[in-house]
Design a protein around this motif. Structure first.
Motif, PDB file in Angstrom:
ATOM      1  N   ARG A 350      -2.084 -15.169  23.438  1.00 49.69           N
ATOM      2  CA  ARG A 350      -1.388 -16.432  23.663  1.00 49.69           C
ATOM      3  C   ARG A 350      -1.282 -17.233  22.369  1.00 49.69           C
ATOM      4  O   ARG A 350      -0.217 -17.756  22.025  1.00 49.69           O
ATOM      5  CB  ARG A 350      -2.120 -17.235  24.736  1.00 49.69           C
ATOM      6  CG  ARG A 350      -1.389 -18.490  25.193  1.00 49.69           C
ATOM      7  CD  ARG A 350      -2.206 -19.238  26.230  1.00 49.69           C
ATOM      8  NE  ARG A 350      -2.320 -18.515  27.475  1.00 49.69           N
ATOM      9  CZ  ARG A 350      -1.436 -18.557  28.461  1.00 49.69           C
ATOM     10  NH1 ARG A 350      -0.338 -19.300  28.324  1.00 49.69           N
ATOM     11  NH2 ARG A 350      -1.628 -17.875  29.574  1.00 49.69           N
ATOM     12  N   LEU A 353       1.208 -15.597  19.872  1.00 47.06           N
ATOM     13  CA  LEU A 353       2.609 -15.818  20.230  1.00 47.06           C
ATOM     14  C   LEU A 353       3.017 -17.276  20.059  1.00 47.06           C
ATOM     15  O   LEU A 353       4.146 -17.573  19.638  1.00 47.06           O
ATOM     16  CB  LEU A 353       2.849 -15.370  21.669  1.00 47.06           C
ATOM     17  CG  LEU A 353       2.682 -13.861  21.932  1.00 47.06           C
ATOM     18  CD1 LEU A 353       2.776 -13.557  23.418  1.00 47.06           C
ATOM     19  CD2 LEU A 353       3.708 -13.061  21.146  1.00 47.06           C
ATOM     20  N   GLU A 354       2.101 -18.210  20.391  1.00 41.51           N
ATOM     21  CA  GLU A 354       2.405 -19.634  20.240  1.00 41.51           C
ATOM     22  C   GLU A 354       2.590 -20.008  18.778  1.00 41.51           C
ATOM     23  O   GLU A 354       3.304 -20.967  18.457  1.00 41.51           O
ATOM     24  CB  GLU A 354       1.285 -20.488  20.846  1.00 41.51           C
ATOM     25  CG  GLU A 354       1.123 -20.356  22.360  1.00 41.51           C
ATOM     26  CD  GLU A 354       2.286 -20.939  23.134  1.00 41.51           C
ATOM     27  OE1 GLU A 354       3.097 -21.658  22.535  1.00 41.51           O
ATOM     28  OE2 GLU A 354       2.400 -20.653  24.339  1.00 41.51           O
ATOM     29  N   THR A 362      -2.909 -18.498  13.435  1.00 37.41           N
ATOM     30  CA  THR A 362      -3.598 -18.015  14.634  1.00 37.41           C
ATOM     31  C   THR A 362      -5.100 -17.938  14.400  1.00 37.41           C
ATOM     32  O   THR A 362      -5.901 -18.366  15.242  1.00 37.41           O
ATOM     33  CB  THR A 362      -3.067 -16.629  15.043  1.00 37.41           C
ATOM     34  OG1 THR A 362      -1.655 -16.694  15.246  1.00 37.41           O
ATOM     35  CG2 THR A 362      -3.738 -16.155  16.319  1.00 37.41           C
ATOM     36  N   ARG A 394       7.265  -8.648  22.159  1.00 43.47           N
ATOM     37  CA  ARG A 394       6.652  -9.992  22.155  1.00 43.47           C
ATOM     38  C   ARG A 394       7.236 -10.846  23.277  1.00 43.47           C
ATOM     39  O   ARG A 394       6.513 -11.583  23.950  1.00 43.47           O
ATOM     40  CB  ARG A 394       6.899 -10.686  20.805  1.00 43.47           C
ATOM     41  CG  ARG A 394       6.053 -10.202  19.666  1.00 43.47           C
ATOM     42  CD  ARG A 394       6.182 -11.201  18.519  1.00 43.47           C
ATOM     43  NE  ARG A 394       5.706 -10.648  17.271  1.00 43.47           N
ATOM     44  CZ  ARG A 394       5.657 -11.323  16.118  1.00 43.47           C
ATOM     45  NH1 ARG A 394       6.095 -12.586  16.099  1.00 43.47           N
ATOM     46  NH2 ARG A 394       5.206 -10.773  15.024  1.00 43.47           N
ATOM     47  N   LEU A 395       8.565 -10.747  23.468  1.00 42.92           N
ATOM     48  CA  LEU A 395       9.215 -11.550  24.506  1.00 42.92           C
ATOM     49  C   LEU A 395       8.678 -11.175  25.886  1.00 42.92           C
ATOM     50  O   LEU A 395       8.429 -12.050  26.720  1.00 42.92           O
ATOM     51  CB  LEU A 395      10.726 -11.331  24.451  1.00 42.92           C
ATOM     52  CG  LEU A 395      11.557 -12.108  25.490  1.00 42.92           C
ATOM     53  CD1 LEU A 395      11.337 -13.612  25.334  1.00 42.92           C
ATOM     54  CD2 LEU A 395      13.039 -11.758  25.354  1.00 42.92           C
ATOM     55  N   HIS A 398       5.205 -12.715  26.124  1.00 43.37           N
ATOM     56  CA  HIS A 398       5.237 -14.185  26.135  1.00 43.37           C
ATOM     57  C   HIS A 398       5.782 -14.692  27.473  1.00 43.37           C
ATOM     58  O   HIS A 398       5.250 -15.647  28.059  1.00 43.37           O
ATOM     59  CB  HIS A 398       6.101 -14.697  24.983  1.00 43.37           C
ATOM     60  CG  HIS A 398       5.662 -16.031  24.478  1.00 43.37           C
ATOM     61  ND1 HIS A 398       6.128 -16.593  23.303  1.00 43.37           N
ATOM     62  CD2 HIS A 398       4.786 -16.940  24.991  1.00 43.37           C
ATOM     63  CE1 HIS A 398       5.564 -17.771  23.121  1.00 43.37           C
ATOM     64  NE2 HIS A 398       4.757 -18.012  24.127  1.00 43.37           N
ATOM     65  N   LEU A 401       3.132 -14.316  30.105  1.00 40.36           N
ATOM     66  CA  LEU A 401       2.118 -15.376  30.050  1.00 40.36           C
ATOM     67  C   LEU A 401       2.649 -16.667  30.668  1.00 40.36           C
ATOM     68  O   LEU A 401       1.902 -17.411  31.314  1.00 40.36           O
ATOM     69  CB  LEU A 401       1.684 -15.617  28.600  1.00 40.36           C
ATOM     70  CG  LEU A 401       0.822 -14.521  27.970  1.00 40.36           C
ATOM     71  CD1 LEU A 401       0.613 -14.795  26.482  1.00 40.36           C
ATOM     72  CD2 LEU A 401      -0.529 -14.405  28.675  1.00 40.36           C
ATOM     73  N   ARG A 402       3.938 -16.946  30.461  1.00 41.04           N
ATOM     74  CA  ARG A 402       4.522 -18.150  31.050  1.00 41.04           C
ATOM     75  C   ARG A 402       4.522 -18.038  32.582  1.00 41.04           C
ATOM     76  O   ARG A 402       4.229 -18.999  33.288  1.00 41.04           O
ATOM     77  CB  ARG A 402       5.946 -18.348  30.539  1.00 41.04           C
ATOM     78  CG  ARG A 402       6.005 -18.796  29.079  1.00 41.04           C
ATOM     79  CD  ARG A 402       5.423 -20.189  28.963  1.00 41.04           C
ATOM     80  NE  ARG A 402       5.619 -20.758  27.658  1.00 41.04           N
ATOM     81  CZ  ARG A 402       4.676 -20.917  26.751  1.00 41.04           C
ATOM     82  NH1 ARG A 402       3.441 -20.497  27.015  1.00 41.04           N
ATOM     83  NH2 ARG A 402       4.916 -21.477  25.595  1.00 41.04           N
TER      84      ARG A 402
END
Length: 416
Positions: A350, A353-354, A362, A394-395, A398, A401-402
């Motif tokens: 997380r 990616l953020e 990171t 990655r998308l 990500h 996670l959303r």
């Protein structure tokens, strides 16, 4: 409008006379509150004033702690009078409380101060007679107010509805009647309450009580419609209502509802996007509904969602509730969450990616050495089978996670 004000003043004078007459007969202080224990009118006192009564007279309302204490006695469900025990720590003397009901509706509470918790049969009979007259007077006032507001509620529903023709007609009628100016900016707020053990009508009363002060603020004019478990507020003005003002409003509404309702009601609030004109208010309404869903599903929002701050969550929340489940989690992410040390690896992924894949940022955010970060990222790739150098991979992670953020059950941190 002038007729409404005049009628309200006449009703207020009549209630005041009834209260003063009863107090004079009993030689005791008498007060009438609304169903939310908010001050309506009071008699002069007879050396039986307590700190609660004095503060209510000075402030025009009781403290939140007092309101919650009285409501916790179940007075909204009482079908007959009873005593509310005094509380020294709250500065409250014992009161005899009569629920004011007419045709099944709880209109308010009539309270008589009785420090020793005793009344004679003659006193209770006098209280009963006056309470019946007070309830009848209040019911007449409420019926008249409801008749005045019914058309406004209907027009607001049409203004925010799906039919463009109905929206245009409602906008013209509201403008012509002077109820709602044709201002340059509009925003809609939706408040939703979960099913709770509150008596019928109490939630609606609480929603109205929490929001009614916002129909006219320093920067906007508004219309309010209230239902059994939710309320919709439209605010319009010559300038946009600021983000700060909307946040302050929202926090006040949530705080008031927490006072008026049982904790199980768990109210949430959604703020729609700021629109340029009443004609686009329906768009703000649709966005506010989504923002309220976000507030319900995302604990970090602390029960207030703002469409303009939802980002990609606004897209995900277009999915119906039945579709928002674990099946939406990508298989590689589910594998990662189930692996040994999955929570630590999820936190690492997380943060990575953020921070747009930045190793220095990171590592700093996680407060670990870069070597440790590289090791964890290799673990994530091995477990998921995905390449963190690939934008598409990655998308997938990500977005997963959303989705997971929307599946977390408030209070326990587990997926729904």
């Amino acid at each position: 409008m002038a007729e409404q004000v005049q009628r309200a003043q006449v009703g207020s004078d009549a209630l005041q006379r009834l209260v003063e007459e009863l107090a004079a007969k009993l030689r005791r202080s008498v007060v009438v509150d609304d169903p939310l224990v908010r001050f309506i009118c009071s008699s002069r006192h007879f050396e039986d004033a307590d700190p609660v009564r004095i503060r209510s007279l000075l402030q025009g309302r009781a403290d939140s702690e007092i309101i919650r204490y009285v409501l916790d006695q179940g007075v909204a469900q009482w079908t007959k009078p009873g005593f509310i025990a005094g509380r020294d720590d709250l500065g409250l003397l014992t009161r005899y409380c009569v629920p004011l009901r007419e045709r099944g509706h709880l209109l308010g509470l009539l309270m008589v101060v009785s420090p020793d918790g005793r009344l004679t049969p003659r006193e209770t009979e006098a209280i009963a007679r006056t309470s019946a007259r007070v309830a009848a007077q209040m019911y007449a006032e409420h019926a008249a107010a409801d008749a005045d507001e019914a058309q406004e509620r209907e027009l607001l529903s049409a203004l925010l509805g799906a039919s463009a023709t109905a929206r245009n007609t409602a906008r013209e009628r509201l403008r012509d009647s002077g109820v709602l100016p044709n201002a340059g900016h509009a925003v809609v707020t939706v408040v939703q309450v979960a099913p709770s053990p509150e008596p019928p009508g109490q939630v609606e009363v609480a929603l109205r009580g929490a929001l009614e002060g916002l129909t006219r603020t320093r920067s906007a004019h508004g219309l309010l419609t209230v239902g059994a478990e939710r309320a919709v507020l439209l605010q319009v003005g010559d300038r946009p209502v600021s983000a700060r003002e909307l946040t302050e409003q929202s926090l006040r509404v949530i705080e008031a509802l927490d006072t008026f309702l049982d904790a199980s009601a768990a109210p949430v609030l959604g703020i729609g996007g700021r629109q340029s004109g009443v004609a686009d208010a329906w768009t703000s309404y649709e966005q506010a509904v989504v923002a309220a869903r976000a507030a319900r599903r995302m604990p970090r929002l602390k029960r207030v969602g703002d469409w303009e701050e939802l980002g990609e969550f606004a897209v995900l929340l277009q999915l119906p509730d039945h579709a928002l489940n674990d099946s939406l989690l990508p298989k590689p992410l589910r594998t990662l969450l189930e692996a040994a040390g999955g929570q630590r690896l999820e936190e690492t992924l997380r943060s990575f990616l953020e921070h747009a894949g930045s190793i220095p940022r990171t590592a700093e955010a996680l407060q670990i050495h870069r070597t440790s970060l590289y090791y964890r990222l290799r673990q994530i790739q091995e477990v998921t089978g995905l390449d963190l150098d690939s934008g598409a991979d990655r998308l997938v992670l990500h977005l997963g996670l959303r989705v997971r953020d929307l599946l977390v059950t408030p209070g326990d941190g587990t997926a729904a």
